[in-house]
Design a protein around this motif. Sequence first.
Motif, PDB file in Angstrom:
ATOM      1  N   ALA A  10       0.785  -1.235   0.000  1.00 42.93           N
ATOM      2  CA  ALA A  10       0.000   0.000   0.000  1.00 42.93           C
ATOM      3  C   ALA A  10       0.818   1.287   0.000  1.00 42.93           C
ATOM      4  O   ALA A  10       0.780   2.061  -0.952  1.00 42.93           O
ATOM      5  CB  ALA A  10      -0.975   0.001   1.189  1.00 42.93           C
ATOM      6  N   ASP A  11       1.558   1.553   1.077  1.00 45.13           N
ATOM      7  CA  ASP A  11       2.196   2.864   1.180  1.00 45.13           C
ATOM      8  C   ASP A  11       3.617   2.749   1.712  1.00 45.13           C
ATOM      9  O   ASP A  11       4.159   1.652   1.871  1.00 45.13           O
ATOM     10  CB  ASP A  11       1.346   3.820   2.034  1.00 45.13           C
ATOM     11  CG  ASP A  11       1.138   3.329   3.466  1.00 45.13           C
ATOM     12  OD1 ASP A  11       2.041   2.669   4.015  1.00 45.13           O
ATOM     13  OD2 ASP A  11       0.070   3.610   4.044  1.00 45.13           O
ATOM     14  N   GLU A  12       4.217   3.897   2.018  1.00 44.60           N
ATOM     15  CA  GLU A  12       5.623   3.936   2.407  1.00 44.60           C
ATOM     16  C   GLU A  12       5.896   3.219   3.725  1.00 44.60           C
ATOM     17  O   GLU A  12       7.013   2.787   3.992  1.00 44.60           O
ATOM     18  CB  GLU A  12       6.100   5.400   2.499  1.00 44.60           C
ATOM     19  CG  GLU A  12       5.595   6.192   3.692  1.00 44.60           C
ATOM     20  CD  GLU A  12       4.202   6.769   3.516  1.00 44.60           C
ATOM     21  OE1 GLU A  12       3.797   7.605   4.354  1.00 44.60           O
ATOM     22  OE2 GLU A  12       3.496   6.390   2.550  1.00 44.60           O
ATOM     23  N   ARG A  44       6.557  10.877  -1.150  1.00 43.81           N
ATOM     24  CA  ARG A  44       6.333  10.345   0.202  1.00 43.81           C
ATOM     25  C   ARG A  44       7.328   9.244   0.529  1.00 43.81           C
ATOM     26  O   ARG A  44       7.765   9.116   1.682  1.00 43.81           O
ATOM     27  CB  ARG A  44       4.897   9.841   0.335  1.00 43.81           C
ATOM     28  CG  ARG A  44       3.910  10.964   0.604  1.00 43.81           C
ATOM     29  CD  ARG A  44       2.498  10.485   0.745  1.00 43.81           C
ATOM     30  NE  ARG A  44       2.302   9.492   1.787  1.00 43.81           N
ATOM     31  CZ  ARG A  44       1.113   8.968   2.087  1.00 43.81           C
ATOM     32  NH1 ARG A  44       0.032   9.371   1.417  1.00 43.81           N
ATOM     33  NH2 ARG A  44       1.002   8.058   3.039  1.00 43.81           N
ATOM     34  N   LEU A  45       7.687   8.457  -0.464  1.00 39.34           N
ATOM     35  CA  LEU A  45       8.708   7.440  -0.238  1.00 39.34           C
ATOM     36  C   LEU A  45      10.030   8.105   0.113  1.00 39.34           C
ATOM     37  O   LEU A  45      10.708   7.695   1.064  1.00 39.34           O
ATOM     38  CB  LEU A  45       8.892   6.585  -1.493  1.00 39.34           C
ATOM     39  CG  LEU A  45       7.697   5.760  -1.990  1.00 39.34           C
ATOM     40  CD1 LEU A  45       8.115   4.939  -3.208  1.00 39.34           C
ATOM     41  CD2 LEU A  45       7.159   4.861  -0.903  1.00 39.34           C
ATOM     42  N   GLU A  46      10.406   9.115  -0.653  1.00 40.36           N
ATOM     43  CA  GLU A  46      11.690   9.781  -0.441  1.00 40.36           C
ATOM     44  C   GLU A  46      11.749  10.433   0.939  1.00 40.36           C
ATOM     45  O   GLU A  46      12.781  10.379   1.617  1.00 40.36           O
ATOM     46  CB  GLU A  46      11.921  10.806  -1.538  1.00 40.36           C
ATOM     47  CG  GLU A  46      12.120  10.165  -2.912  1.00 40.36           C
ATOM     48  CD  GLU A  46      12.288  11.176  -4.022  1.00 40.36           C
ATOM     49  OE1 GLU A  46      12.979  10.878  -5.013  1.00 40.36           O
ATOM     50  OE2 GLU A  46      11.701  12.278  -3.899  1.00 40.36           O
ATOM     51  N   VAL A 218     -11.372  -7.521  -5.397  1.00 41.08           N
ATOM     52  CA  VAL A 218     -10.668  -6.760  -4.366  1.00 41.08           C
ATOM     53  C   VAL A 218     -10.043  -5.520  -4.985  1.00 41.08           C
ATOM     54  O   VAL A 218      -9.645  -5.517  -6.150  1.00 41.08           O
ATOM     55  CB  VAL A 218      -9.565  -7.606  -3.670  1.00 41.08           C
ATOM     56  CG1 VAL A 218     -10.164  -8.835  -3.030  1.00 41.08           C
ATOM     57  CG2 VAL A 218      -8.483  -8.004  -4.644  1.00 41.08           C
ATOM     58  N   SER A 219      -9.972  -4.477  -4.199  1.00 38.23           N
ATOM     59  CA  SER A 219      -9.288  -3.257  -4.649  1.00 38.23           C
ATOM     60  C   SER A 219      -8.490  -2.669  -3.496  1.00 38.23           C
ATOM     61  O   SER A 219      -8.910  -2.729  -2.341  1.00 38.23           O
ATOM     62  CB  SER A 219     -10.285  -2.230  -5.186  1.00 38.23           C
ATOM     63  OG  SER A 219     -11.224  -1.844  -4.202  1.00 38.23           O
ATOM     64  N   ARG A 220      -7.304  -2.152  -3.852  1.00 39.18           N
ATOM     65  CA  ARG A 220      -6.396  -1.488  -2.907  1.00 39.18           C
ATOM     66  C   ARG A 220      -6.116  -2.362  -1.677  1.00 39.18           C
ATOM     67  O   ARG A 220      -6.103  -1.882  -0.544  1.00 39.18           O
ATOM     68  CB  ARG A 220      -6.957  -0.125  -2.509  1.00 39.18           C
ATOM     69  CG  ARG A 220      -7.146   0.804  -3.687  1.00 39.18           C
ATOM     70  CD  ARG A 220      -7.777   2.128  -3.307  1.00 39.18           C
ATOM     71  NE  ARG A 220      -9.070   1.973  -2.657  1.00 39.18           N
ATOM     72  CZ  ARG A 220     -10.190   1.650  -3.280  1.00 39.18           C
ATOM     73  NH1 ARG A 220     -10.188   1.461  -4.582  1.00 39.18           N
ATOM     74  NH2 ARG A 220     -11.320   1.535  -2.622  1.00 39.18           N
ATOM     75  N   LEU A 221      -5.882  -3.639  -1.937  1.00 43.16           N
ATOM     76  CA  LEU A 221      -5.660  -4.590  -0.855  1.00 43.16           C
ATOM     77  C   LEU A 221      -4.469  -4.159  -0.001  1.00 43.16           C
ATOM     78  O   LEU A 221      -3.408  -3.819  -0.512  1.00 43.16           O
ATOM     79  CB  LEU A 221      -5.417  -5.986  -1.439  1.00 43.16           C
ATOM     80  CG  LEU A 221      -5.448  -7.157  -0.454  1.00 43.16           C
ATOM     81  CD1 LEU A 221      -6.802  -7.240   0.241  1.00 43.16           C
ATOM     82  CD2 LEU A 221      -5.144  -8.457  -1.182  1.00 43.16           C
ATOM     83  N   GLY A 222      -4.657  -4.171   1.289  1.00 45.54           N
ATOM     84  CA  GLY A 222      -3.609  -3.767   2.224  1.00 45.54           C
ATOM     85  C   GLY A 222      -3.672  -2.318   2.645  1.00 45.54           C
ATOM     86  O   GLY A 222      -2.964  -1.899   3.566  1.00 45.54           O
ATOM     87  N   SER A 223      -4.532  -1.535   1.994  1.00 42.96           N
ATOM     88  CA  SER A 223      -4.671  -0.120   2.356  1.00 42.96           C
ATOM     89  C   SER A 223      -5.794   0.060   3.368  1.00 42.96           C
ATOM     90  O   SER A 223      -6.570  -0.866   3.634  1.00 42.96           O
ATOM     91  CB  SER A 223      -4.965   0.719   1.110  1.00 42.96           C
ATOM     92  OG  SER A 223      -6.276   0.444   0.637  1.00 42.96           O
TER      93      SER A 223
END
Length: 285
Positions: A10-12, A44-46, A218-223
């Motif tokens: 999902a994200d950083e 956001r990762l950086e 499923v959509s955006r799994l893990g978010s």
Amino acid sequence: MLYIVGLGLADERDITVKGLEAVRASERVYLEGYTSILMVEQERLEEFYGKEVIVAHRETVESSSDEILRDADRVNVSFLVVGDPFGATTHTDLIIRAREKGIPVKTIHNASIMNAVGATGLQLYNFGQTISIVFFTDDWRPDSFYERIKENATLGLHTLCLLDIKVREQTIENLMRDRKIFEPPRYMSVNLAAEQLLEIEDARQEHAYTADTLAVGVSRLGSDDQIIRAGTLAQMRDHDFGKPLHSLVLVGHRLHLLEAEILRENAIDLDSLNQVLKRDYDIGE
């Protein structure tokens, strides 16, 4: 050292502690940007990693891997992969090239759709072969995966369908003129995948599945805003799953009572789902 680092879904914040340590210890950090995407911007990762992140597109990884591997026998280089590092054969190829150059490689794993799909309630050991569904074009409507679905269905196993992602596409004209002009990204939806599957079944008439086949979208799994919905393939075609990324599961006949209970919790329409469970699986309410 070349670090191949899985970023999760999902994200950083989904990177592991071990992965984050590798990134922060690296001189250069590349992000593979074509087999999947994270749901956050590069900036956001950086900010979270404290490192500049260089996006590595398909042509970079497959044709210019020497730049990624440059000096990796003397300095640390991280290659970041959404999901798990071994979710795509390209990453295996990069590892082989590194080892041919005498560069040590360390892989740091993470969650991917291949195991996180268990969040649907379907048990992982009841899954068969995974397939990929690509966008149809006017003159190209591939159905090679159909046989894999049939084989899974014969064994009563679920089929995970990975849906197409198109990034940095070029029109035929721009490609022929060698103009680096790219089309907007496209991400296949559950709706389109269901529509294409039904078109293929209508053409082949081999009954690998039907519009009444039980499926899970499923959509955006893990978010934090993931969506999991169970229903027929026809219902998958019409239900709104929101923003990408999407995946689809065709449910096999080897369905456990506990799996059915979770499907009920995520039903698009509970009454119709119960009818399918009774008709196709002999599972009552």
